[in-house]
Design an enzyme around this catalytic site. Sequence first.
Site, PDB file in Angstrom:
ATOM      1  N   GLY A   1      -8.696  80.565  31.107  1.00  0.00           N
ATOM      2  CA  GLY A   1      -9.149  79.302  30.529  1.00  0.00           C
ATOM      3  C   GLY A   1      -9.694  78.359  31.590  1.00  0.00           C
TER       4      GLY A   1
ATOM      5  N   SER B   1      -6.768  73.357  36.299  1.00  0.00           N
ATOM      6  CA  SER B   1      -6.308  73.616  37.659  1.00  0.00           C
ATOM      7  C   SER B   1      -5.496  74.909  37.750  1.00  0.00           C
ATOM      8  CB  SER B   1      -5.476  72.440  38.159  1.00  0.00           C
ATOM      9  OG  SER B   1      -4.360  72.245  37.334  1.00  0.00           O
ATOM     10  N   ILE B   2      -4.723  75.251  36.725  1.00  0.00           N
ATOM     11  CA  ILE B   2      -3.946  76.495  36.795  1.00  0.00           C
ATOM     12  C   ILE B   2      -4.885  77.695  36.762  1.00  0.00           C
ATOM     13  CG2 ILE B   2      -2.152  77.891  35.720  1.00  0.00           C
ATOM     14  CD1 ILE B   2      -1.008  75.278  34.542  1.00  0.00           C
TER      15      ILE B   2
ATOM     16  N   GLU C   1     -15.040  83.547  28.089  1.00  0.00           N
ATOM     17  CA  GLU C   1     -16.017  82.715  27.378  1.00  0.00           C
ATOM     18  C   GLU C   1     -16.680  81.681  28.276  1.00  0.00           C
ATOM     19  OE1 GLU C   1     -13.806  80.879  24.199  1.00  0.00           O
ATOM     20  OE2 GLU C   1     -12.698  79.588  25.550  1.00  0.00           O
TER      21      GLU C   1
ATOM     22  N   ASN D   1      -9.301  68.396  22.707  1.00  0.00           N
ATOM     23  CA  ASN D   1     -10.620  69.031  22.697  1.00  0.00           C
ATOM     24  C   ASN D   1     -10.803  70.010  21.537  1.00  0.00           C
ATOM     25  OD1 ASN D   1      -9.904  69.242  26.111  1.00  0.00           O
ATOM     26  ND2 ASN D   1     -11.458  67.877  25.293  1.00  0.00           N
TER      27      ASN D   1
ATOM     28  N   GLY E   1     -11.450  79.148  22.441  1.00  0.00           N
ATOM     29  CA  GLY E   1     -11.295  80.590  22.218  1.00  0.00           C
ATOM     30  C   GLY E   1      -9.903  81.082  22.530  1.00  0.00           C
TER      31      GLY E   1
END
Lengths: 528, 528
Positions: B274, B277-278, B299, B390, B394
């Site tokens: 995704g 920061s992680i 994506e 947001n 996906g």
Amino acid sequence: MSEFGTLESRVRRKSLLSKVCKAEDCIKYFSPGQDLMWSGFTPAGYPKMVPIALANHVEANNLQGQWKFNLFIGASVGAETEDRWAALDMIDRRWPYQTGKNIAAGINAGRIRMGDKHLGHFAQDAGYGFYTGNGRYDIGIIEVSAITEDCGLALTTSCGIVAEALHLCDKIIIEVNTGQPSFEGMHDIHMQQKPPHRAPFLITAADSRIGTPYVPCDPDRIVAIVESKLRDKGRAFAEQDDTSEAIAGHIMDFFSHEIKMGRLPENLLPLQSGVGSIANAVIGGLAKGPFRNLSVYTEVLQDTMLDFFDGGNLLCASSCSLSLSETPGFPRFFENWERYFDKITLRPLSISNAPEPIRRLGCIAMNTPVEIDMYAHANSTLVGGTRMINGLGGSGDFLRNGYLKIMHTPSSRPSKTDPNGISCVVPHCSHIDHTEHDLDCVVTEQGLADLRGLCPRDRALKIIEKCAHPDYKPILTDYYQMALKDTLAKGIGHEPQLWDRAFKMHLNLAQNGTMKVKNWDVKLDLCE
Amino acid sequence: MSEFGTLESRVRRKSLLSKVCKAEDCIKYFSPGQDLMWSGFTPAGYPKMVPIALANHVEANNLQGQWKFNLFIGASVGAETEDRWAALDMIDRRWPYQTGKNIAAGINAGRIRMGDKHLGHFAQDAGYGFYTGNGRYDIGIIEVSAITEDCGLALTTSCGIVAEALHLCDKIIIEVNTGQPSFEGMHDIHMQQKPPHRAPFLITAADSRIGTPYVPCDPDRIVAIVESKLRDKGRAFAEQDDTSEAIAGHIMDFFSHEIKMGRLPENLLPLQSGVGSIANAVIGGLAKGPFRNLSVYTEVLQDTMLDFFDGGNLLCASSCSLSLSETPGFPRFFENWERYFDKITLRPLSISNAPEPIRRLGCIAMNTPVEIDMYAHANSTLVGGTRMINGLGGSGDFLRNGYLKIMHTPSSRPSKTDPNGISCVVPHCSHIDHTEHDLDCVVTEQGLADLRGLCPRDRALKIIEKCAHPDYKPILTDYYQMALKDTLAKGIGHEPQLWDRAFKMHLNLAQNGTMKVKNWDVKLDLCE
């Protein structure tokens, strides 16, 4: 000699005849703590002789609670096996679905550890080695119709996770069922590699065949072959009633409307329908209804499917299991064998419930939840959010991947003291198995709410208006308006809820026997 | 003349040059209430000139609140377009994902109706005609790199829902972006039919190509061609910190363990990661790490993906968009064009996020939620269960269909008054986007909880032990033990919860600024 052929005629790989023995002779292979895989799916095609012999052994020797096993089976199996095992405290872990009074009691009292998975995930995750320490299983017990010369297993009334079990189990015990005709030829077995080497499933219609009628089996792993004459104890037929007839009527009207709007072809799209009285009413409606040349792509075929074939509207059906009632379902099927046999394809669970064919074919998914909420989340598994009934089954496989995703439920159910004491439409589900992102339509006997293209706030108004029971419409409307006002004022109202009272209807049911809350006031003292 | 070629050289279908005009000349095609489709995806490849001209028009003529449109776009687009539109009250409906302060404010105050869908559903549902009355849209605004002689559109930095838009929109406006190099050749466009005529997507590796580099377009629908020199305003790079580095470390260790156990190949499986920061720390770790010959099937590609390529461990990447930062991301990409271009495949949203390739390839799915609960449900969208950030994006497409499904989050976040005032592990999520049936692992900086094969009660113990922040471990343990005792005693304890206090941590945060409840007592007066 059996009227359906001898054991010798069914076992065509003659070297295996030396392994024929009695069920009781298999007890020596078992010891407490083993991981077992069985054939079987929503009770069809499961082993009976050996599980019953084991239960007898435990009962006769007072081994209750000492002989416990971990059971990994495609879905539920007959009550004479898993539910009796639960009654004898023979089950530690149980994956991924079950039925039966004793097994449910064991799960909800904490004696049995159940893992509730999407059926479409279970088969592959077992194959990936996700459920046991080293990914292996001790013993597989598999019911078959016949064994070919090449040691291919022709299965019976379901495919379940047999293909995986034959790879993963160190020992295999086969039950050859000579108490019914051989189902050889009905199955379409496609063997898969694990990622990254998995190939496409080239199913492009419900009756596509992409594999072989047999599951290949390593003969050296087979330790015993047991003859069985016991038939499946299938699910009893759920009677239709006015409520389910009304729901089916709304769905039929909706299909007609969608055809008119150009969003469905005249012969609809492959149908998936769950179990229970509403599903029976829908299939019953389609059997009589105006839509012709239909197909079914689902996980369980039940008695009503025979009416559907007989009415002439259904061309073919794909399923993981043929789960007819012991009577009149199976006798009717066997008497009219020629009429049905070629129209049915039984597939492994890893294919019947895989996202790939469900989405490609564009299934119309229809299932019954425990409750839905006003934003269209659905609870399929846990009454009151904590008590397991049967499990998720394939509802998520079909509802996530279908072309149209429909949940149908009565608008209310009786509690002990109130004929409409439980509203099946609530402010917020006490457990969520299917999210608001997954459902297109919610249907009750009150009406059908078409939620496509609606934001959460519009969805809530529509579900309350079209689907809620009249007794609960004002109650739900009050809650929604109160939550709306409160959250919009704070600028946090995309999907209004008030967490100090979202479950007041559930709490009121537990405390007062009805979800009919008199008002939405709460005095919640956090007692800090 | 542009350094990247003239408009004339980009529009190779010469008859279309007669339709070249200024953005302002397109305003005449618009009127309030229209349904619009744009190109663009998590801000990349979106139209800029025409949306900005429309915003200028509304602002100059004080049409705020009078000119409102319905926006259907693959995912989010640059703040200078959708967020400015929101500030000017130009949006009624917005599907299926967005970013921006003003648009979020509009959604949560009830001015904008947002539909939050799985991105992998959105493209096809739009194509099915589910979102507008007749299934059609008024105007499509599409950014392209070039137009071929046959009127094929070579897109820019994303594919989004362009293929669908070209079919569904009555009028098409094209923005030809000559302010950057042409991305012609990076896209793999596969056109689909609707069920029951849909064909398999024969993708068997992240770099499989199954279509053409162009989207076919009917030239008669194109009403205007506008030149653009504006670049994407991509997402700024999220800095890594100790927490995200620790999470990445746990994940790297887990991958090594899975290889050792034979459950992952040495080069892992195609990665989906995704944003944030992680995710950056994980990709950063893989860029440096021991695993080689990796592939990405995701994506969104962000700046860290360039490090991943440069480090030599990444062979290829498939995505719906190339969402680099304006600086330094895109300049770096353009300067090293040859190094990256052939290794990247951009796909339509309907393919990048389809269950079929994600499951076949066996993606490793990794995403960051708002909160997870002790049974491994995850909230990806709504803070406090009601406030939209947001959207789902996906995450569900990958978490449902991946080989391994991982959620990673800090164990706590700061509230206004407490540096650890918000626990990201809660008794019950205030909104559920991903169910307990979908997740395999939960990771925080505290540790990794491998949940595969665990029943809900065992999952709760593991998540609290491995993942909760030390300040919250006793609080969560108290709640769990109390709920366990209460529900098991009643025989309803498959998944223990107490509905009068399951949200006490959330309520305490709203009331007292921290989730650190002092005790679990509540006095809930139903006030009947």
